[in-house]
Scaffold this motif. Structure first.
Motif, PDB file in Angstrom:
ATOM      1  N   TRP A 215      11.652   0.572  -8.916  1.00  0.00           N
ATOM      2  CA  TRP A 215      10.824  -0.375  -8.633  1.00  0.00           C
ATOM      3  C   TRP A 215      10.521  -1.610  -8.870  1.00  0.00           C
ATOM      4  CZ3 TRP A 215       7.242   0.541  -4.849  1.00  0.00           C
ATOM      5  CH2 TRP A 215       5.953  -0.023  -5.032  1.00  0.00           C
TER       6      TRP A 215
ATOM      7  N   SER B 130      11.118  -3.710  -5.596  1.00  0.00           N
ATOM      8  CA  SER B 130       9.967  -4.153  -5.044  1.00  0.00           C
ATOM      9  C   SER B 130       9.139  -5.459  -4.510  1.00  0.00           C
ATOM     10  CB  SER B 130       8.512  -2.964  -5.292  1.00  0.00           C
ATOM     11  OG  SER B 130       7.930  -3.919  -6.216  1.00  0.00           O
ATOM     12  N   THR B 131       9.954  -6.686  -5.379  1.00  0.00           N
ATOM     13  CA  THR B 131       9.414  -8.028  -5.544  1.00  0.00           C
ATOM     14  C   THR B 131      10.658  -8.763  -4.972  1.00  0.00           C
ATOM     15  OG1 THR B 131       9.309  -8.048  -7.542  1.00  0.00           O
ATOM     16  CG2 THR B 131       7.377  -7.751  -7.313  1.00  0.00           C
TER      17      THR B 131
ATOM     18  N   ASN C 229       6.308 -10.110  -0.389  1.00  0.00           N
ATOM     19  CA  ASN C 229       7.024  -8.783  -0.012  1.00  0.00           C
ATOM     20  C   ASN C 229       6.005  -7.600   0.474  1.00  0.00           C
ATOM     21  OD1 ASN C 229       8.978  -9.288  -2.462  1.00  0.00           O
ATOM     22  ND2 ASN C 229       7.193  -9.763  -3.735  1.00  0.00           N
TER      23      ASN C 229
ATOM     24  N   ARG D  30       3.437   3.110  -4.514  1.00  0.00           N
ATOM     25  CA  ARG D  30       4.256   3.454  -5.020  1.00  0.00           C
ATOM     26  C   ARG D  30       3.661   4.885  -3.435  1.00  0.00           C
ATOM     27  NH1 ARG D  30       6.566   2.255 -10.631  1.00  0.00           N
ATOM     28  NH2 ARG D  30       4.934   0.723 -10.732  1.00  0.00           N
TER      29      ARG D  30
ATOM     30  N   MET E 274       4.655   4.288  -0.361  1.00  0.00           N
ATOM     31  CA  MET E 274       6.519   4.308  -0.404  1.00  0.00           C
ATOM     32  C   MET E 274       6.633   6.570  -0.429  1.00  0.00           C
ATOM     33  SD  MET E 274       9.826   4.988  -1.921  1.00  0.00           S
ATOM     34  CE  MET E 274       8.617   5.125  -3.899  1.00  0.00           C
TER      35      MET E 274
ATOM     36  N   ARG F 162      -0.177  -3.095  -6.242  1.00  0.00           N
ATOM     37  CA  ARG F 162       0.775  -3.445  -5.369  1.00  0.00           C
ATOM     38  C   ARG F 162       2.045  -3.557  -6.118  1.00  0.00           C
ATOM     39  NH1 ARG F 162      -0.645  -1.208  -0.456  1.00  0.00           N
ATOM     40  NH2 ARG F 162      -2.840  -1.523  -0.212  1.00  0.00           N
ATOM     41  N   PRO F 163       3.214  -3.971  -5.351  1.00  0.00           N
ATOM     42  CA  PRO F 163       4.485  -4.862  -6.445  1.00  0.00           C
ATOM     43  C   PRO F 163       4.121  -6.044  -6.998  1.00  0.00           C
ATOM     44  CG  PRO F 163       5.036  -4.022  -3.996  1.00  0.00           C
ATOM     45  CD  PRO F 163       3.328  -3.755  -3.584  1.00  0.00           C
TER      46      PRO F 163
END
Length: 158
Positions: A39, A42-43, A54, A59, A62, A151-152
């Motif tokens: 993770w 993720s950014t 992004n 998750r 995903m 969210r990321p």
């Protein structure tokens, strides 16, 4: 920022990685951290590559996409060489990349334990070597919804 630990190879492992503190450079080797702490990537689109945003994916989303991909790949490679009966690609191989999805977070240990319990038949599914989707969905029950749906870049436990 302080370093939390040193791994067995002598590499310093930061508790939190702050992309903003990288000096202007031509490239970065992330290595095992990208695999062990999925993770954290993720950014990177905004943090490293200067993108405006992004991919806005949780998750949970995903994992759903990843399971669909895994099911498609397993079906494609099923008995591809004609040498054996049954699946030609181990479901366990598909779990390795997501094993560290919650690494260094509050539910990380529970996530990994749940994955292991399901594989040996001692989890919610109740039999050894479950199908990929039922395996992931059972493990997701041990993760708080606010972590699955964040969210990321969002800290679920400030």
């Amino acid at each position: 920022q302080g370093l939390a630990e040193v791994d067995k190879n002598g590499n310093e492992v930061p508790e939190e990685f702050d992309w903003a503190h990288l000096p202007p450079i031509g490239g970065v080797m992330i290595g095992r951290e990208a695999y062990q702490r999925v993770w954290m990537m993720s950014t990177v689109d905004t943090d490293i590559f200067g993108a405006k945003r992004n991919p806005d994916i949780t998750r949970r989303e995903m994992l759903d996409r990843y399971v669909t991909y895994g099911e498609n790949m397993a079906a494609y490679y099923e008995n591809i060489h004609g040498l054996r009966e049954g699946p030609g690609y181990s479901r366990r191989n598909f779990m390795k990349p997501i094993f560290g999805l919650f690494a260094k977070e509050r539910c990380g240990r529970e996530w990994r334990r749940s994955i292991d319990r399901e594989w040996i038949g001692e989890g919610r599914v109740g039999h050894r070597e479950p199908e990929l989707r039922e395996w992931v969905e059972a493990a997701m029950q041990d993760v708080p919804d606010k972590m699955l749906d964040a969210r990321p870049g969002v800290n679920c436990f400030p």
